[in-house]
Design an enzyme around this catalytic site. Sequence first.
Site, PDB file in Angstrom:
ATOM      1  N   ARG A 226      58.664  11.040  68.637  1.00 25.38           N
ATOM      2  CA  ARG A 226      58.445  12.312  67.929  1.00 25.38           C
ATOM      3  C   ARG A 226      57.343  13.102  68.629  1.00 25.38           C
ATOM      4  NH1 ARG A 226      54.968  10.088  62.692  1.00 25.38           N
ATOM      5  NH2 ARG A 226      52.956  10.263  63.742  1.00 25.38           N
ATOM      6  N   GLY A 227      57.050  14.265  68.071  1.00 30.52           N
ATOM      7  CA  GLY A 227      55.888  15.052  68.482  1.00 30.52           C
ATOM      8  C   GLY A 227      55.861  15.387  69.969  1.00 30.52           C
ATOM      9  N   ILE A 228      54.673  15.289  70.534  1.00 27.39           N
ATOM     10  CA  ILE A 228      54.464  15.680  71.926  1.00 27.39           C
ATOM     11  C   ILE A 228      55.274  14.784  72.867  1.00 27.39           C
ATOM     12  CG2 ILE A 228      52.704  15.833  73.745  1.00 27.39           C
ATOM     13  CD1 ILE A 228      50.670  16.575  71.512  1.00 27.39           C
ATOM     14  N   TYR A 362      38.154   7.859  68.432  1.00 26.04           N
ATOM     15  CA  TYR A 362      39.185   8.622  69.150  1.00 26.04           C
ATOM     16  C   TYR A 362      38.579   9.308  70.381  1.00 26.04           C
ATOM     17  CZ  TYR A 362      43.058  12.024  69.656  1.00 26.04           C
ATOM     18  OH  TYR A 362      44.106  12.790  70.116  1.00 26.04           O
TER      19      TYR A 362
HETATM   20  P1  NAD Z   1      52.217  11.553  66.902  1.00 27.79           P
HETATM   21  O1  NAD Z   1      51.426  10.701  65.967  1.00 27.79           O
HETATM   22  O2  NAD Z   1      53.107  12.600  66.313  1.00 27.79           O
HETATM   23  O3  NAD Z   1      53.088  10.632  67.873  1.00 27.79           O
HETATM   24  C1  NAD Z   1      52.539   9.505  68.541  1.00 27.79           C
HETATM   25  C2  NAD Z   1      53.649   8.511  68.823  1.00 27.79           C
HETATM   26  O4  NAD Z   1      53.039   7.361  69.455  1.00 27.79           O
HETATM   27  C3  NAD Z   1      54.362   8.021  67.550  1.00 27.79           C
HETATM   28  O5  NAD Z   1      55.757   8.123  67.708  1.00 27.79           O
HETATM   29  C4  NAD Z   1      53.899   6.581  67.432  1.00 27.79           C
HETATM   30  O6  NAD Z   1      54.854   5.729  66.833  1.00 27.79           O
HETATM   31  C5  NAD Z   1      53.654   6.208  68.903  1.00 27.79           C
HETATM   32  N1  NAD Z   1      52.760   5.045  69.014  1.00 27.79           N
HETATM   33  C6  NAD Z   1      51.606   4.822  68.353  1.00 27.79           C
HETATM   34  N2  NAD Z   1      51.120   3.611  68.658  1.00 27.79           N
HETATM   35  C7  NAD Z   1      51.989   3.050  69.542  1.00 27.79           C
HETATM   36  C8  NAD Z   1      52.033   1.804  70.200  1.00 27.79           C
HETATM   37  N3  NAD Z   1      51.077   0.870  70.021  1.00 27.79           N
HETATM   38  N4  NAD Z   1      53.065   1.555  71.040  1.00 27.79           N
HETATM   39  C9  NAD Z   1      54.044   2.467  71.218  1.00 27.79           C
HETATM   40  N5  NAD Z   1      54.062   3.683  70.609  1.00 27.79           N
HETATM   41  C10 NAD Z   1      53.039   3.958  69.767  1.00 27.79           C
HETATM   42  O7  NAD Z   1      51.154  12.191  67.914  1.00 27.79           O
HETATM   43  P2  NAD Z   1      51.210  13.558  68.762  1.00 27.79           P
HETATM   44  O8  NAD Z   1      50.488  14.595  67.997  1.00 27.79           O
HETATM   45  O9  NAD Z   1      52.573  13.823  69.266  1.00 27.79           O
HETATM   46  O10 NAD Z   1      50.245  13.141  69.977  1.00 27.79           O
HETATM   47  C11 NAD Z   1      50.705  12.583  71.194  1.00 27.79           C
HETATM   48  C12 NAD Z   1      49.504  12.336  72.104  1.00 27.79           C
HETATM   49  O11 NAD Z   1      48.771  13.552  72.289  1.00 27.79           O
HETATM   50  C13 NAD Z   1      48.511  11.324  71.549  1.00 27.79           C
HETATM   51  O12 NAD Z   1      47.988  10.555  72.603  1.00 27.79           O
HETATM   52  C14 NAD Z   1      47.445  12.203  70.941  1.00 27.79           C
HETATM   53  O13 NAD Z   1      46.202  11.548  70.865  1.00 27.79           O
HETATM   54  C15 NAD Z   1      47.423  13.358  71.925  1.00 27.79           C
HETATM   55  N6  NAD Z   1      46.873  14.594  71.365  1.00 27.79           N
HETATM   56  C16 NAD Z   1      47.489  15.256  70.330  1.00 27.79           C
HETATM   57  C17 NAD Z   1      46.920  16.433  69.858  1.00 27.79           C
HETATM   58  C18 NAD Z   1      47.549  17.225  68.742  1.00 27.79           C
HETATM   59  O14 NAD Z   1      47.002  18.279  68.393  1.00 27.79           O
HETATM   60  N7  NAD Z   1      48.665  16.830  68.176  1.00 27.79           N
HETATM   61  C19 NAD Z   1      45.740  16.914  70.399  1.00 27.79           C
HETATM   62  C20 NAD Z   1      45.140  16.210  71.430  1.00 27.79           C
HETATM   63  C21 NAD Z   1      45.719  15.068  71.907  1.00 27.79           C
END
Ligand code: NAD
Length: 456
Positions: A226-228, A362
Site C-alpha cells: 500500500r501507500g508509497i 523514528y
Molecule cells: P504505510 O504504513 O502506508 O506502508 C508501509 C508498508 O510497509 C506497509 O504495507 C507495511 O505492511 C510494510 N511493512 C511494515 N513493516 C514491515 C516488515 N517488517 N516487513 C515487510 N513490510 C513491512 O507507510 P507509507 O506512508 O507508505 O510510508 C512508506 C515509507 O515512507 C516508510 O519508510 C515511511 O517511514 C516513509 N515516509 C513516509 C512519509 C509519509 O508522509 N507518509 C513521510 C516520510 C517518510
Amino acid sequence: MSDGYISLVNGGIGGKVAKTLGLPRPSVLRRYTEGATLTAGPVLVLGSTTGTGEDSDIVAQLLLSTGFAAPDLEVHRAVLGTEHVSWGAVVLVLTEVEHPDDLSGPALDLASTLRSLAPGGRVVTISRAATEDDAPAVAAARQGVDGLLRSVAKELRGGSTANGIVLTDDVDLSAPSVGAALRFLMSARSAYVDGQSLTVGSTAGSSSDWDRPLDGRVAVVTGAARGIGAAIAETLARDGARVVVVDVPAAGEALAGVANRIKGTALQLDITAPDAGEKIIEHAVSRHGSIDIVVHNAGITRDKLLANMTPEKWDAVLAVNIAAQLRINDTLMRSPAFVDAPRIISLASTSGIAGNRGQTNYAASKAGVIGMVRPTGKLMAKVDGTANAVAPGFIETEMTARMPFATREVARRLSSVQQGGLPIDVAEAVAFLASPAAGGINGTVLRVCGQSMVGA
Ligand code: NAD
C-alpha cells in the site's frame, strides 16, 4: 487521504473567499501524464554575465540534442524580444561564478523572467559544489547559489518550483547524470521536489530510453502492499522494470493485488527476518533472472515522547527502519547476482533531518538511513552501483491520515507549495534515482517535501 481544501480554493467561490480572508491557496501541481510535453512552455537558458559564457551554450546545446529526447522543446538564450512568452523553465547556468559579485547579473536576469513563469514552471540552477580547497571568494559565490535557489523556491507560486544541480569539480556538463537531473527537475515528475539540490559527483551512468529507462531491469520494493511502496512498484513497472513486491504476510491480499496490477510477483516476508536478504535474492533471481534495484521502503512509526518510550516501541522502529536495511544490504553486496550497475534506494524522512516531537525512535532510524547511504554508495561504486536516500516530507497516505486533524493541517500547509505530496511524487524520485542515467548521483539524500518549512 485526499486534500479537499486544494479543490475548494481552486474553485470560483472558494477561491474568492480564501483570497479575501488571506488564506493559503495551494495550486494543483503539474504531475506527469503520458504524452504530455516535458515542460509547461519554452525554456530559457541564462548564464553568467562574467566568464566565457561557454557553459550556458553547452547547456542550451544539450537541451536541443537528440539525446535529450524532447523534440518539441523550444529553447531561448535571451529575454529580449520574448515579452509575451510564458516560460516552462528557466535554467540558470552558474558554473563559472568566481566571486559573489558574479551573482548579481544572472540573479537580476532571472528576476526579470519570474512574472512570466508558466503555472507549474521550473527554475533550475546549475553550479559547482563549494569545497574547502576553493579560494574563499569562489566558495562564497558557489555557496551563494544555494541561498539564492532556496529563497527563489520560497517565493514562487502557481505550483512552480526551483531546484539545483551541483557538479563536483571533476565532473563536466556532458556527464550523463547532468542531463538526466536537468530533465527530471524540468519535468512534471519532480512536482513535489522544491528548494533542493542534486549533486552529480561522477561521470558514471549511461543514457537510456527516457520513456522506459528500466527496461530489462529487475526491481524489489519492500512494504509495497500500500501507500508509497505500492506507488513505487507501479512507477518502476511503468518505467519498464519487472518488479518483486515484498510485504508482511498479514498484508498478503493487498500485496497480491499490487503484484497482479503490475504483472510482477509477490513475496510475503518480514524484512526483519535474519535471512530476508537471501530470500529476496533467491526470489528475484529464480522468478526473473536477476536483481538490479532494491528499494527499502517498508517502515513503521511507534510515536511516543522519549520520556514515555518503551523498549518495544524503540526497538521495533529501529529494527524495521534501519537494522533490516543494513542486514539486507550486506547480503546484497556479497551476492554475485547484484553486480550489474545495481541501485539501492532507501526511504528516509524529513523527520530524520529536522527531528520531530514524539519521534525520537523514528528520527534516529531515518537519520540512520541518511548516515548509511554515503558509505554504502562508496561500496556500491565498486560495481558501478549507487546507494541514495529519498526523504519524503508530508505525504498523503494511511500513515499520515492517522495524524490528529490540526497537526495534519499544519504539516500540509507549511511548505512552499502549501500542500502534502502524493505517493507518486516520492515514487518518481525513486524511479529517477533507479534509472541508468542517474549513475553519477551516489550517496546523496533527495528530499521530496515541497520545501517543507517544518524543521530543516
Ligand atoms: P504505510 O504504513 O502506508 O506502508 C508501509 C508498508 O510497509 C506497509 O504495507 C507495511 O505492511 C510494510 N511493512 C511494515 N513493516 C514491515 C516488515 N517488517 N516487513 C515487510 N513490510 C513491512 O507507510 P507509507 O506512508 O507508505 O510510508 C512508506 C515509507 O515512507 C516508510 O519508510 C515511511 O517511514 C516513509 N515516509 C513516509 C512519509 C509519509 O508522509 N507518509 C513521510 C516520510 C517518510
